[in-house]
Design an enzyme around this catalytic site. Structure first.
Site, mmCIF file in Angstrom:
data_model
loop_
_atom_site.group_PDB
_atom_site.id
_atom_site.type_symbol
_atom_site.label_atom_id
_atom_site.label_comp_id
_atom_site.label_asym_id
_atom_site.label_seq_id
_atom_site.Cartn_x
_atom_site.Cartn_y
_atom_site.Cartn_z
ATOM 1 C CE1 TYR A 1 -3.005 -3.164 0.752
ATOM 2 C CE2 TYR A 1 -4.504 -1.304 0.837
ATOM 3 C CZ TYR A 1 -4.280 -2.660 0.717
ATOM 4 O OH TYR A 1 -5.344 -3.510 0.562
ATOM 5 C CE LYS B 1 0.479 -18.558 -1.826
ATOM 6 N NZ LYS B 1 -0.118 -19.882 -1.568
ATOM 7 C CG ASP C 1 -3.047 -20.642 0.167
ATOM 8 O OD1 ASP C 1 -2.353 -20.311 1.153
ATOM 9 O OD2 ASP C 1 -2.662 -21.477 -0.665
ATOM 10 C CG ASP D 1 -8.256 -4.508 2.283
ATOM 11 O OD1 ASP D 1 -9.276 -4.284 2.958
ATOM 12 O OD2 ASP D 1 -8.078 -4.050 1.136
ATOM 13 C CG ASP E 1 -14.093 -6.786 3.310
ATOM 14 O OD1 ASP E 1 -13.873 -6.006 4.268
ATOM 15 O OD2 ASP E 1 -14.602 -6.405 2.238
#
Ligand code: ATP
Length: 345
Positions: A132, A183, A216, A240, A244
């Site tokens: 970001y 990851k 994942d 982020d 959600d």
């Protein structure tokens, strides 16, 4: 007397913050509020997004910022939202994005056979670096050979302080598990740094069980067995996305609260949802995320009993079915605010 900067912002931000402020008026009448006219309307009126002196005032004169939402279809570039929200995150160095995922009423959980005892954890999302920072560039733009590069920045200082914040919070709240998610199997430089720092910080907290999941697998496990989690710590982008998903399993985006924190210093509190232009101005937005966010702010200001009072009132409101349309109810934003205030009294 704690000083709070209030920024309703755009869209439903105005409607939901009004209810949050009414609730705060009942629970914490001593707070001193100052309203700031920032958002799309101000930008369209005079070109102002975020005056630098306002940011300095937030840093030096206020205990917290209470923000509604930012985003307006009339400002497609979203420049005002970026300057205000990302500006505050970076300039006030709000490196923790703190998002509790707590199911208050099983009726609003989309997972089969899961209740409040299964969905109760918090996510520490790194808030100042990762993907970001805008580092990168475009080459041969708008040609068939176009190249676009977005670089993920991970600093040892940044990774260490968010991981430490997660362990510290776990330790102070009697939690025994912290799960780090990355990851590292595919992103072998930045996420290798996460792995090494996580191991070394975890060693300082022998009472807490440190575990790791690739992101994942984390998303799958959040749906299959959310009860295994107490504290999750992850980077900016993954945080982020997984929050959600967290919002969905706690009953929807209308119930998800968040804090942007620099522990011990400034803080900005906002509901996870955006300005929801599709329902703005109709009086049907769910104010409970903004109300729970107000509670979280009180907890941060050292008033955990007031935070609990607000949570209990919201829970009572959910149990009684006093909810807005997206949760299957018929109440307006204002009526839900009334129901929370009635439960408080
Ligand atoms: P933004 O760009 O400001 O983030 P958005 O529309 O992309 O806005 P949200 O504002 O979070 O994203 O809205 C996503 C969906 O969720 C929309 O359909 C919206 O109506 C719904 N929604 C968001 N917040 C609420 C709320 N508090 N109450 C009811 N519905 C909501």
């Amino acid at each position: 007397m704690p000083r709070i900067a209030v920024v309703p912002g755009d869209g439903i931000g105005h409607e939901v913050l009004a209810e949050g402020l009414r609730v705060l008026g009942v629970v914490a009448p001593d707070l001193d509020f100052e309203h700031f006219d920032l958002g799309a309307a101000r930008y369209l009126r005079d070109g102002t997004t975020m005056p630098p002196e306002t940011m300095l005032r937030w840093r030096d004169e206020f205990d917290a910022v209470y923000l509604g939402a930012l985003g307006d279809p009339r400002v497609p570039s979203n420049v005002h939202a970026r300057d205000i929200l990302l500006g505050a995150r970076f300039q006030l160095d709000l490196y923790v994005n703190f998002r509790p995922v707590r199911l208050l009423d099983p009726r609003y959980c989309p997972l089969k056979d899961k209740g409040p005892e299964h969905v109760d954890f918090v996510v520490f999302r790194e808030n100042t670096e990762g993907l970001y920072t805008g580092i990168g560039g475009q080459f041969k733009r708008d040609t068939p050979e176009e190249v676009a590069v977005e670089q993920e920045m991970n600093t040892r200082k940044g990774v260490e302080r968010i991981i430490r914040a997660a362990f510290e919070w776990a330790d102070r709240h009697g939690k025994t598990k912290v799960c780090m998610s990355d990851k590292a199997n595919a992103m072998r430089h930045g996420h290798d740094l996460w792995q090494r720092v996580f191991k070394s910080v975890a060693a300082e907290y022998p009472r807490i069980r440190a575990s790791h999941l690739y992101v994942d697998v984390l998303t799958m496990q959040m749906v299959l067995a959310p009860e295994q989690f107490e504290v999750i710590v992850t980077n900016n982008l993954f945080g982020d996305i997984v929050t959600d998903l967290g919002a969905a399993i706690q009953g929807g985006i209308g119930l998800a609260a968040s804090g942007n924190l620099n522990p011990g210093k400034s803080a900005l509190f906002e509901p996870v949802h955006g300005s929801a232009p599709d329902i703005a101005g109709k009086g049907i937005a769910n104010p409970l995320a903004a109300i729970l966010t107000a509670g979280m702010m009180l907890g941060y200001l050292g008033r955990p009993q007031d935070e609990k009072r607000i949570q209990d009132a919201v829970q009572a409101c959910l149990h009684a079915g006093n909810v807005t349309r997206e949760l299957g109810g018929t109440r307006t934003t204002r009526e839900v605010g009334d129901a929370v205030i009635a439960a408080l009294r």
